[in-house]
Design an enzyme around this catalytic site. Sequence first.
Site, PDB file in Angstrom:
ATOM      1  N   GLN A  61      11.444  23.956  27.442  1.00 21.04           N
ATOM      2  CA  GLN A  61      10.962  22.994  26.448  1.00 21.04           C
ATOM      3  C   GLN A  61       9.486  23.208  26.103  1.00 21.04           C
ATOM      4  O   GLN A  61       8.986  22.665  25.117  1.00 21.04           O
ATOM      5  CB  GLN A  61      11.223  21.560  26.915  1.00 21.04           C
ATOM      6  CG  GLN A  61      12.722  21.250  26.961  1.00 21.04           C
ATOM      7  CD  GLN A  61      13.032  19.858  27.486  1.00 21.04           C
ATOM      8  OE1 GLN A  61      12.150  19.015  27.596  1.00 21.04           O
ATOM      9  NE2 GLN A  61      14.289  19.615  27.826  1.00 21.04           N
ATOM     10  N   ARG A  83      15.741  15.102  20.658  1.00 18.86           N
ATOM     11  CA  ARG A  83      16.743  15.830  21.421  1.00 18.86           C
ATOM     12  C   ARG A  83      17.457  16.878  20.567  1.00 18.86           C
ATOM     13  O   ARG A  83      17.814  17.943  21.068  1.00 18.86           O
ATOM     14  CB  ARG A  83      17.764  14.843  22.029  1.00 18.86           C
ATOM     15  CG  ARG A  83      18.602  15.470  23.117  1.00 18.86           C
ATOM     16  CD  ARG A  83      19.544  14.470  23.740  1.00 18.86           C
ATOM     17  NE  ARG A  83      20.622  14.084  22.843  1.00 18.86           N
ATOM     18  CZ  ARG A  83      21.779  13.544  23.251  1.00 18.86           C
ATOM     19  NH1 ARG A  83      21.985  13.307  24.535  1.00 18.86           N
ATOM     20  NH2 ARG A  83      22.700  13.216  22.371  1.00 18.86           N
ATOM     21  N   HIS A 272      12.483   9.221  36.044  1.00 19.88           N
ATOM     22  CA  HIS A 272      12.100   8.220  35.029  1.00 19.88           C
ATOM     23  C   HIS A 272      12.193   6.782  35.557  1.00 19.88           C
ATOM     24  O   HIS A 272      11.164   6.162  35.779  1.00 19.88           O
ATOM     25  CB  HIS A 272      12.912   8.345  33.726  1.00 19.88           C
ATOM     26  CG  HIS A 272      12.794   9.676  33.069  1.00 19.88           C
ATOM     27  ND1 HIS A 272      11.581  10.196  32.692  1.00 19.88           N
ATOM     28  CD2 HIS A 272      13.720  10.615  32.747  1.00 19.88           C
ATOM     29  CE1 HIS A 272      11.767  11.390  32.144  1.00 19.88           C
ATOM     30  NE2 HIS A 272      13.053  11.667  32.172  1.00 19.88           N
ATOM     31  N   ASP A 323       7.976  17.512  33.141  1.00 17.85           N
ATOM     32  CA  ASP A 323       9.197  17.297  32.358  1.00 17.85           C
ATOM     33  C   ASP A 323       9.300  18.242  31.169  1.00 17.85           C
ATOM     34  O   ASP A 323       9.664  19.404  31.328  1.00 17.85           O
ATOM     35  CB  ASP A 323       9.266  15.816  31.948  1.00 17.85           C
ATOM     36  CG  ASP A 323      10.635  15.392  31.436  1.00 17.85           C
ATOM     37  OD1 ASP A 323      11.501  16.255  31.278  1.00 17.85           O
ATOM     38  OD2 ASP A 323      10.842  14.190  31.187  1.00 17.85           O
TER      39      ASP A 323
HETATM   40 ZN   LIG Z   1      14.162  15.710  32.354  1.00 14.93          ZN
END
Ligand SMILES: [Zn+2]
Length: 434
Positions: A61, A83, A272, A323
């Site tokens: 990412q 997303r 999270h 993340d």
């Molecule tokens: Zn994640």
Amino acid sequence: VLLLPDLVLGPDGEARSGLGVEIDGGFIVAVRAAQAGEEDTALPGRMLVPGCVNAHSHAFQRALRGRVERREGAGEDDFWSWREAMYEAAGALDPDSIGEVSEACFREARAAGYTTIGEFHYVHHQPDGTPYDDPNALALSVVEAARRAGVRLVLLLAAYARAGAGEPPTARQRRFCDPTVERYLARVESLHAAVAGDPLITVGYAPHSVRALPRPWLEAIAAHAAGTGLPVHIHASEQPREVVECLVEHDCQPIELLDACGLLGPATTVVHATHASTRELDLLADRKAAVCACPTTEGNLGDGFLPAAGLWARAVPVCVGADSNVRLDPFEEAREMETCARRRELRRNVLVPEGDDGPSPSLWRSLTRRGAQALHLETGSIAPGMAADLVALDLAHPQLAGVAAADVPAAVLFAGSAALVRETWVAGHVATGT
Ligand SMILES: [Zn+2]
């Protein structure tokens, strides 16, 4: 070799002077004063701290950086529209390109002070879902990338089965999915065997989320993991929609479902927990589970605020993850946790466990030892027996100019950035810059 910096971060987050750190065979063997005439590696103008742990990463990412910071189309931009952009990037990966983007991400992470990465890896198969000749080919590319970048890696192999309750995976999700939980568990076992013997690479379970897995998969993974001692990481309560869908499907909230499936225990890290209820916070504490906060990503995606004060009040261990790797700076992650808690509570010095006089010692633990514990690693503390994973910070940097030695640990967290990082060590091997 004896590393001799000006300051060493002690186990209680205090700056200690006059001490060296002796490393041998990849481990810290002593923290002691230098003896007269002893040869040492002087580190003038540096504070030595434990290597930080990025306990939750999706390395690929990193490729979205800057590309997703404008509105696409007419609708609202939120986690779910982000997303789609992320799925497009995931869809383009192959064994070579996932290795390249992961290596670049891991190099940047190490230069920023992260010596260990918990890589939550969910892109497994060819785009149509057909396995590669080696069903772990992409995971093994990520492992090779970590070896080239010189970081310690825990490959958290993700399980994924569906788009949501009763819905098959979408076309873009097919490459994340295994046809059965048995096939997934066999891949965990074969990856575990493939990396055995490499002290820098280990494996864990990563049931993706209660959204992506039906209850029988959650139960099967819990049962399989229980016998192995490997860590279990799962996303939960990141978005309100996920909580609502879980209530509709299971008549309980996500973290309650994890408990009902036998997945909530001391080996488990919930990633999270943004929208966890009071009852779920109590459950996390009762079951001795950990939470991985990802403040810069949660801010970037509009997830909400970590219930930090509630977690600290219950002494739930909290570690941090970069993340989406939108930002790689451990000190910013720690600062975000405390300053967001201040905004919510309308007071200062919020995340202070009993016995501490400020948040700094506990935030340092979140960046280091808590992350190591969440990944079942003996690192993250400058103490004999721990892995020699270390970071040297530049005390002469303008960000720390004029700060008294005793205040440096807090100043790094509240005023410092990854620009303070000079040298890093992983298992005793030193690197400078990227
Ligand atoms: Zn994640």
